[in-house]
Scaffold this motif. Sequence first.
Motif, PDB file in Angstrom:
ATOM      1  N   SER A 181       0.767  -1.212   0.104  1.00 30.72           N
ATOM      2  CA  SER A 181       0.047   0.035   0.050  1.00 30.72           C
ATOM      3  C   SER A 181       0.954   1.265   0.123  1.00 30.72           C
ATOM      4  O   SER A 181       1.865   1.228   0.909  1.00 30.72           O
ATOM      5  N   GLU A 229      -8.137  11.917   2.052  1.00 31.23           N
ATOM      6  CA  GLU A 229      -8.516  10.974   3.071  1.00 31.23           C
ATOM      7  C   GLU A 229      -8.578   9.515   2.374  1.00 31.23           C
ATOM      8  O   GLU A 229      -8.987   9.463   1.029  1.00 31.23           O
ATOM      9  N   GLN A 231      -8.032   5.059   2.722  1.00 30.39           N
ATOM     10  CA  GLN A 231      -7.947   3.715   3.418  1.00 30.39           C
ATOM     11  C   GLN A 231      -6.626   3.244   3.575  1.00 30.39           C
ATOM     12  O   GLN A 231      -6.094   2.674   2.577  1.00 30.39           O
TER      13      GLN A 231
END
Length: 232
Positions: A181, A229, A231
């Motif tokens: 990620s 924003e 995840q």
Amino acid sequence: MQFSHSDAIWQTFPELRAGALHAEGIHAAADVEASIASFSAIAGARLARAPEGEFPEIQAWRRGFSRMGLRPTQYRSASEALLRRFRQEQVLPRLHPLVDLCNAISLAFAIPIAVFDTEKIAGDLEVRRATGHETYLTFGGEIEYPEPDEVIFADNEGRAHARRWTNRQSGLSAVRETTRSVLIVAEALHTSAGEDIARLVATVADALVRHWLVAPKTAMLTSISQRFEFQG
């Protein structure tokens, strides 16, 4: 997770334009050599016409470093350092497919691009002035302490993931073979920064989709829209 710049940064650098991307599903097996060659050719053609120090993107960051109290020929933005090395050696070292690709895109746009492993970031990441109590892990494994008021990328645990703004990233959140990620950030201060950052973000997003099975989330950041924003 959230990425942002502090109000103080926007107040001091109202010309700042930034782009951010988040992607999950990154791996180290992607073949990006053709893309690297294409972007490197763009940079090579531009450098054939003028040295990087004459690029408006680089000149703007030099002025920005001067406003931070830094000598711009001692501390260079990441994009200037890459262009300088590429002009001298005609090639950049290979580190990881994603980092290599972003370095090549940075060369083509003359805009610094930072790539962070989000799993190594504690909470949110903010570009702000240092207090002097943050810690910074070098690629050599040493701990440094940014100077008070130095512009850093700081997480919620007071760890600096980059020093002197776009000068040097930390080894802590550097992309490795195990990275899955990532947060990618590009920032510019020159006159056409808004348009150029938008093109850069679209270019990076397209490259990510072509080389990895990902669905990147993107955002453009300004003083009006300051937060990204995602995840993590």
